[in-house]
Design a protein around this motif. Structure first.
Motif, PDB file in Angstrom:
ATOM      1  N   HIS A  41       0.686  -1.087   0.188  1.00 33.72           N
ATOM      2  CA  HIS A  41      -0.011   0.174  -0.505  1.00 33.72           C
ATOM      3  C   HIS A  41       0.752   1.609   0.015  1.00 33.72           C
ATOM      4  N   GLY A  42       2.185   0.964  -0.324  1.00 34.91           N
ATOM      5  CA  GLY A  42       2.698   2.933  -0.482  1.00 34.91           C
ATOM      6  C   GLY A  42       3.109   3.687   0.830  1.00 34.91           C
ATOM      7  N   GLY A  43       3.183   4.278   1.034  1.00 36.94           N
ATOM      8  CA  GLY A  43       3.059   5.193   2.156  1.00 36.94           C
ATOM      9  C   GLY A  43       1.999   5.927   2.397  1.00 36.94           C
ATOM     10  N   LEU A  44       1.173   5.172   2.650  1.00 36.37           N
ATOM     11  CA  LEU A  44      -0.370   5.751   2.725  1.00 36.37           C
ATOM     12  C   LEU A  44      -0.489   6.563   3.759  1.00 36.37           C
ATOM     13  N   ASN A  45      -0.144   6.544   4.654  1.00 34.58           N
ATOM     14  CA  ASN A  45       0.244   6.600   6.291  1.00 34.58           C
ATOM     15  C   ASN A  45       0.804   7.580   6.975  1.00 34.58           C
ATOM     16  N   GLU A  46       1.859   7.636   5.438  1.00 33.95           N
ATOM     17  CA  GLU A  46       3.015   9.362   4.781  1.00 33.95           C
ATOM     18  C   GLU A  46       1.685  10.234   4.283  1.00 33.95           C
ATOM     19  N   THR A  47       0.924   9.962   3.412  1.00 28.52           N
ATOM     20  CA  THR A  47       0.275  11.217   2.843  1.00 28.52           C
ATOM     21  C   THR A  47      -0.309  11.535   3.587  1.00 28.52           C
ATOM     22  N   PHE A  48      -1.372  10.597   4.227  1.00 21.24           N
ATOM     23  CA  PHE A  48      -1.897  10.655   5.065  1.00 21.24           C
ATOM     24  C   PHE A  48      -2.026  11.811   6.699  1.00 21.24           C
ATOM     25  N   ALA A  49      -0.693  11.788   7.007  1.00 18.42           N
ATOM     26  CA  ALA A  49      -0.037  12.369   8.119  1.00 18.42           C
ATOM     27  C   ALA A  49       0.183  13.997   6.919  1.00 18.42           C
ATOM     28  N   ASP A  50       0.209  14.053   6.500  1.00 21.33           N
ATOM     29  CA  ASP A  50       0.761  14.854   6.096  1.00 21.33           C
ATOM     30  C   ASP A  50      -0.118  16.245   5.668  1.00 21.33           C
ATOM     31  N   VAL A  51      -1.378  15.106   5.177  1.00 23.78           N
ATOM     32  CA  VAL A  51      -3.014  15.857   5.212  1.00 23.78           C
ATOM     33  C   VAL A  51      -2.947  16.698   6.425  1.00 23.78           C
ATOM     34  N   ALA A  52      -2.711  15.988   7.612  1.00 27.21           N
ATOM     35  CA  ALA A  52      -3.065  16.700   8.852  1.00 27.21           C
ATOM     36  C   ALA A  52      -2.099  17.888   8.953  1.00 27.21           C
TER      37      ALA A  52
END
Length: 573
Positions: free
Chosen positions: A219-230
């Protein structure tokens, strides 16, 4: 001897500071690539070649999967290769990231026009979807509906009969994130938030156990991008989503400082750890940060070779047996090093530990820079460590592997770690010809490193004078007692502290600082303790050309295995 010829064959504006939690403070802040311009060097040449490659791609063919999924008529057919065999659309997200970085790094107007077109067409797709959805996964709506209803069928490279759809959609998340941060695109920001809101609704009825089951699929780095959106929005619910998409099968052993990596698909894991570190930095979570550091130390010190790469046939081999690395034509994967450098950057910024920069330099020169053909262009998937073997380079109209996507980005990002700053301190970490705009001061670095054993800085404050501390990184490959530092030709006392030599003074326009860094030959053994060595001169891993015959498929066609150098292999003895 031109050493580089022997190996050649984060944002425009900072992510908004948010008081989500007590954040881990940055000890050194890297400059956004817009503040740095490369000057004549192999790095500048690679940047120019990348521009040519990016402009050689037909954006309408990359956009076709998104238009089809939105129910709109495509203007051209999909590209072939991975782009029409199930991973449709993944390169479109990488392309958005590469264009964003390249425009920030160069100001190239053609690149900006291409970026604007991509965003406008993707927005048309998202608007047609009506609910924030944006993806190129073939017949994706049916699959996402199954997942929303809790019907999850996950495997390492599959999810509900699709080829890693979460990995695929991560690329467009990352592309929109990079367009937001690198070019201040308000459209990209709005699209990114809408797409993240769509994901929140998608998983809203799923239990944590169901989501963790789903995360067995790459799933790639979805947790990183969602943290970036935060961080971009200041909204805590996106950080909650980042936590939900953090894969605990990987996280928990790292928290216990246990190496369970053998046999795992290498580049599936590295982006997850980048996400752990990003969440840790936003929350001030030192346990998760230490888990990321432990992963880095394990991979770099015990599972990597001297060029900075890791893995064989995409997987982590046993740390005590590198034999497969020496025999396989499928050696270190470029995507892995791309992601290891991203993790290295994050760890360096919160520690100021020069050991991270020593690895960054070696991997940048010996792996990343060498993965673009310097004459024809094109990007490499595998870099074989098998003696006498060769690499395969992509072509703009045939090759759409994962390492083409990250490859497009690599050569647009060379400016982001040359310099750093904190308060009134300016750090020089890499010896790459370039100019830096630091507030009202311009810094020009003049060097032919590594053919020249040193570098010169020309400092030009706009107002004539400026007081600050200049810190040069002292690499692990030089001898501190042999350093020579001078200002305007006058020798200075040298004292190395925590890997840096510092010089505080009031600088005048045109001041020249010269640092001489003697290099020497050294041999480094493989981490498994076997009698196999690389020979290095300074940070450069030496290599020799052994001829060009039998390099079958050196420039790839669009076949499924076209990225593998499958020609005859020379005997090892």
């Amino acid at each position: 001897m031109n050493l580089l010829k022997t190996i050649l064959s984060t944002s425009v504006f900072a992510i908004a500071s948010v008081a989500l939690h007590a954040q881990l403070p940055a000890k050194v802040e890297s400059f956004p690539v817009r503040d740095v311009r490369l000057t004549a060097s192999p790095f500048k040449h690679a940047e120019d070649m990348d521009i040519r490659y990016l402009l050689g791609i037909d954006p309408d063919r990359l956009l076709a999967p998104y238009l089809k999924e939105a129910g709109l008529s495509p203007k051209a057919e999909n590209y072939t290769n991975w782009e029409n065999t199930g991973l449709d659309g993944h390169i479109g997200g990488h392309y958005l990231s590469a264009l964003s970085y390249m425009y920030a790094a160069t100001g190239n107007k053609e690149i900006k026009a291409r970026l604007d077109y991509m965003i406008s067409e993707l927005k048309r797709c998202q608007d047609a979807a009506g609910d924030g959805y944006l993806c190129g996964v073939p017949n994706g709506r049916k699959m996402w509906k199954e997942i929303e209803e809790g019907n999850i069928r996950a495997s390492g490279f599959g999810l509900n009969d699709r080829w890693v759809p979460l990995y695929n959609i991560h690329k467009i998340y990352a592309g929109l994130r990079d367009a937001t941060l690198q070019t201040d695109s308000r459209e990209a920001k709005e699209m990114l938030v809408k797409l993240t809101d769509w994901m929140i609704r998608l998983v809203s009825k799923l239990s944590d156990e169901q989501i963790q089951d789903m995360l067995r699929s790459e799933h790639g780095g979805l947790n990183e991008t969602f943290a970036d959106v935060a961080a971009i929005t200041g909204n805590k619910r996106y950080l909650k989503l980042a936590h939900q998409f953090s894969h605990h099968t990987v996280l928990q052993p790292l928290l216990r400082q246990e190496d369970k990596l053998t046999g795992m698909h290498a580049n599936t894991q590295i982006p997850k750890v980048i996400g752990f570190k990003r969440i840790a930095d936003l929350e001030g979570n030192r346990d998760w940060s230490e888990a990321a550091r432990y992963f880095w130390e394990t991979v770099v010190n015990h599972r990597s070779i001297t060029i900075g790469g890791n893995s064989v046939r995409e997987h982590f081999h046993p740390a005590d047996d590198f034999s497969s690395m020496l025999t396989s034509e499928q050696g270190p994967e470029t995507c892995n090093t791309y992601n290891m450098l991203r993790l290295t950057k994050m760890l360096y910024e919160t520690s100021a530990d020069v050991h991270f920069m020593d690895y960054y330099e070696r991997a940048l020169y010996n792996h990343i820079l060498s993965t673009q053909d310097p004459v024809q262009g094109g990007f490499v998937y595998f870099t074989p460590m098998r003696a006498g073997h060769y690499r395969v380079y992509s072509q703009p109209q045939t090759s759409f592997w994962c390492c083409v996507g990250s490859g497009m980005e690599n050569h647009a990002r060379y400016g982001e770690m040359i310099y750093g700053h904190k308060d009134n301190n300016l750090y020089v970490n890499l010896f790459i010809p370039s100019t830096l705009r630091w507030g009202d001061t311009q810094i020009e670095q003049q060097t032919a490193f590594p053919d020249e054993e040193g570098s010169t800085l020309v400092i030009s404050p706009e107002k004539g004078k400026k007081e600050f501390t200049l810190l040069f990184r002292i690499p692990e490959w030089t001898k501190p007692e042999a350093l020579r530092l001078s200002v305007n030709g006058k020798r200075q006392n040298v004292r190395v502290k925590e890997g840096y030599v510092s010089l505080n003074r009031t600088w005048s326009k045109g001041d020249k600082v010269r640092l001489e860094l003697p290099m020497h030959l050294r041999a480094i053994a493989l981490p498994d303790g076997s009698a196999n060595y690389s020979i290095l001169y300074g940070p450069i891993v030496l290599a020799a050309r052994l001829g060009k015959q039998n390099q079958d498929g050196m420039f790839a066609d669009d076949s499924r295995g076209g990225h593998i150098a499958a020609g005859p292999r020379l005997p090892l003895q």
